[in-house]
Design a protein around this motif. Sequence first.
Motif, PDB file in Angstrom:
ATOM      1  N   MET A 164      44.126  20.858  20.832  1.00 23.58           N
ATOM      2  CA  MET A 164      45.233  21.368  21.630  1.00 23.58           C
ATOM      3  C   MET A 164      45.990  20.212  22.275  1.00 23.58           C
ATOM      4  SD  MET A 164      43.471  24.653  23.539  1.00 23.58           S
ATOM      5  CE  MET A 164      45.022  25.067  24.360  1.00 23.58           C
ATOM      6  N   GLU A 165      47.255  20.443  22.552  1.00 27.66           N
ATOM      7  CA  GLU A 165      48.070  19.424  23.205  1.00 27.66           C
ATOM      8  C   GLU A 165      48.511  19.907  24.574  1.00 27.66           C
ATOM      9  OE1 GLU A 165      51.335  18.358  20.728  1.00 27.66           O
ATOM     10  OE2 GLU A 165      50.092  17.574  19.101  1.00 27.66           O
ATOM     11  N   GLY A 166      48.636  18.955  25.487  1.00 26.87           N
ATOM     12  CA  GLY A 166      49.164  19.258  26.800  1.00 26.87           C
ATOM     13  C   GLY A 166      48.146  19.861  27.754  1.00 26.87           C
ATOM     14  N   PRO A 167      48.527  19.949  29.029  1.00 32.25           N
ATOM     15  CA  PRO A 167      47.627  20.505  30.046  1.00 32.25           C
ATOM     16  C   PRO A 167      47.419  21.998  29.869  1.00 32.25           C
ATOM     17  CG  PRO A 167      49.788  20.079  30.998  1.00 32.25           C
ATOM     18  CD  PRO A 167      49.809  19.499  29.626  1.00 32.25           C
ATOM     19  N   ARG A 168      46.265  22.476  30.271  1.00 28.44           N
ATOM     20  CA  ARG A 168      45.893  23.888  30.170  1.00 28.44           C
ATOM     21  C   ARG A 168      45.096  24.259  31.420  1.00 28.44           C
ATOM     22  NH1 ARG A 168      42.624  21.130  25.518  1.00 28.44           N
ATOM     23  NH2 ARG A 168      44.555  19.973  25.797  1.00 28.44           N
ATOM     24  N   PRO A 169      44.853  25.529  31.646  1.00 25.96           N
ATOM     25  CA  PRO A 169      44.068  25.926  32.820  1.00 25.96           C
ATOM     26  C   PRO A 169      42.678  25.294  32.799  1.00 25.96           C
ATOM     27  CG  PRO A 169      45.191  27.829  31.890  1.00 25.96           C
ATOM     28  CD  PRO A 169      45.360  26.711  30.898  1.00 25.96           C
ATOM     29  N   PHE A 174      45.768  33.638  34.324  1.00 29.06           N
ATOM     30  CA  PHE A 174      46.510  32.484  33.837  1.00 29.06           C
ATOM     31  C   PHE A 174      47.718  32.890  32.996  1.00 29.06           C
ATOM     32  CE2 PHE A 174      42.201  30.267  34.110  1.00 29.06           C
ATOM     33  CZ  PHE A 174      42.478  29.705  35.341  1.00 29.06           C
ATOM     34  N   GLN A 175      47.901  34.197  32.827  1.00 31.05           N
ATOM     35  CA  GLN A 175      49.045  34.739  32.079  1.00 31.05           C
ATOM     36  C   GLN A 175      49.148  34.093  30.691  1.00 31.05           C
ATOM     37  OE1 GLN A 175      52.438  34.222  34.663  1.00 31.05           O
ATOM     38  NE2 GLN A 175      51.795  35.873  36.011  1.00 31.05           N
ATOM     39  N   ARG A 176      48.013  34.194  29.950  1.00 28.35           N
ATOM     40  CA  ARG A 176      47.969  33.593  28.614  1.00 28.35           C
ATOM     41  C   ARG A 176      47.760  34.687  27.584  1.00 28.35           C
ATOM     42  NH1 ARG A 176      43.996  29.679  27.527  1.00 28.35           N
ATOM     43  NH2 ARG A 176      45.434  28.145  26.734  1.00 28.35           N
ATOM     44  N   THR A 232      35.256  38.656  31.254  1.00 28.55           N
ATOM     45  CA  THR A 232      35.641  37.316  31.700  1.00 28.55           C
ATOM     46  C   THR A 232      36.843  36.815  30.921  1.00 28.55           C
ATOM     47  OG1 THR A 232      33.414  36.709  32.417  1.00 28.55           O
ATOM     48  CG2 THR A 232      34.876  34.908  31.775  1.00 28.55           C
ATOM     49  N   ARG A 233      36.794  36.969  29.622  1.00 22.84           N
ATOM     50  CA  ARG A 233      37.912  36.528  28.789  1.00 22.84           C
ATOM     51  C   ARG A 233      39.204  37.234  29.189  1.00 22.84           C
ATOM     52  NH1 ARG A 233      35.978  36.071  22.542  1.00 22.84           N
ATOM     53  NH2 ARG A 233      38.204  35.644  22.371  1.00 22.84           N
ATOM     54  N   ALA A 234      39.120  38.532  29.405  1.00 25.09           N
ATOM     55  CA  ALA A 234      40.307  39.306  29.780  1.00 25.09           C
ATOM     56  C   ALA A 234      40.813  38.886  31.159  1.00 25.09           C
ATOM     57  CB  ALA A 234      39.979  40.798  29.764  1.00 25.09           C
ATOM     58  N   PHE A 235      39.894  38.659  32.079  1.00 21.40           N
ATOM     59  CA  PHE A 235      40.273  38.273  33.437  1.00 21.40           C
ATOM     60  C   PHE A 235      40.964  36.916  33.457  1.00 21.40           C
ATOM     61  CE2 PHE A 235      38.849  36.223  37.522  1.00 21.40           C
ATOM     62  CZ  PHE A 235      39.686  36.950  38.363  1.00 21.40           C
ATOM     63  N   LEU A 236      40.385  35.927  32.774  1.00 18.99           N
ATOM     64  CA  LEU A 236      40.996  34.621  32.739  1.00 18.99           C
ATOM     65  C   LEU A 236      42.368  34.656  32.070  1.00 18.99           C
ATOM     66  CD1 LEU A 236      37.926  32.371  31.816  1.00 18.99           C
ATOM     67  CD2 LEU A 236      38.983  32.681  34.065  1.00 18.99           C
ATOM     68  N   SER A 237      42.482  35.420  31.017  1.00 21.06           N
ATOM     69  CA  SER A 237      43.772  35.574  30.345  1.00 21.06           C
ATOM     70  C   SER A 237      44.804  36.165  31.292  1.00 21.06           C
ATOM     71  CB  SER A 237      43.611  36.454  29.105  1.00 21.06           C
ATOM     72  OG  SER A 237      44.844  36.616  28.444  1.00 21.06           O
ATOM     73  N   ASP A 238      44.369  37.118  32.115  1.00 23.74           N
ATOM     74  CA  ASP A 238      45.279  37.778  33.057  1.00 23.74           C
ATOM     75  C   ASP A 238      45.725  36.836  34.169  1.00 23.74           C
ATOM     76  OD1 ASP A 238      46.545  40.160  34.355  1.00 23.74           O
ATOM     77  OD2 ASP A 238      45.008  39.758  35.881  1.00 23.74           O
TER      78      ASP A 238
END
Length: 267
Positions: free
Chosen positions: A50-55, A265-267, A257-263
């Motif tokens: 991956m490129e660039g900053p991420r959560p 971080f709006q990903r 957890t996956r759903a919560f983090l996605s929510d």
Amino acid sequence: MSGFGKVLILAVAINCALWSFAQAKVVGEEIKYSVDGQEFTGYLTYDDAMEGPRPGVLVVHEWWGHNPYARKRAEMLATLGYTALALDMYGTGKLANHPKDAKAFMMATISNIAVAEKRFDAAHDLLKSQSMVNEKQTAAIGYCFGGGMVLHAARTGRDLKGVISYHGSLKTQTPAMMGAVKAKVRVYNGAADPFIKPEHISAFKAEMQAAGVDYNFVNYEGALHSFTNPDADAFAKKFKMPVGYDAMADGDSWMRTRAFLSDIFQR
């Protein structure tokens, strides 16, 4: 939902996780840092494809200390596209092999909560300083002892988008106050956990509601303490501890957890 349906969903989730792990190029590296002159060893993981900053997500270990289980969870987060840091709350080399040692390490850390906070904050700052992390997009997850720590971080207004506690302590000397909590809170608990009493759950829910916290509490029927850790059954046998792995609760809590983090971080 029928038992077969739940098993099918869990099987699909596990297959998806394995596929993601195979596709990602996860890098894991030890990282040394210092707090008040003491050395700590964290484990930083990310997908270098991956490129660039991420959560970024902090992983706070169980009372045993910074062990392979905490690192595995960090690697699982990296496959989802996050940069994860499995932090160290005890200090380099302080890893327990017996409950007596684990309790001693834990009590030495939380007996002075200001020390515990400083160690958590140092790791959080370290995570945010990484080039592959968006410093404004961070969260924390914790297991057992670590679950209590991330709840404390939320209660005391740490700048996190969300925290997740898995079979963590709910009791506190510093209850959340209205307007102070910045993080959304999720708690996954084993309903058969003898360490978490019904009155602890009632008090926690009342506290969260009174403070206006965005929270959700999931109680897994029949699940014991440490239900996310596959090593829990061995601990139970070796040390006669009331703990145990529960594949269904583990799988469901990770999907949430996956759903919560996605929510958050709006990903």
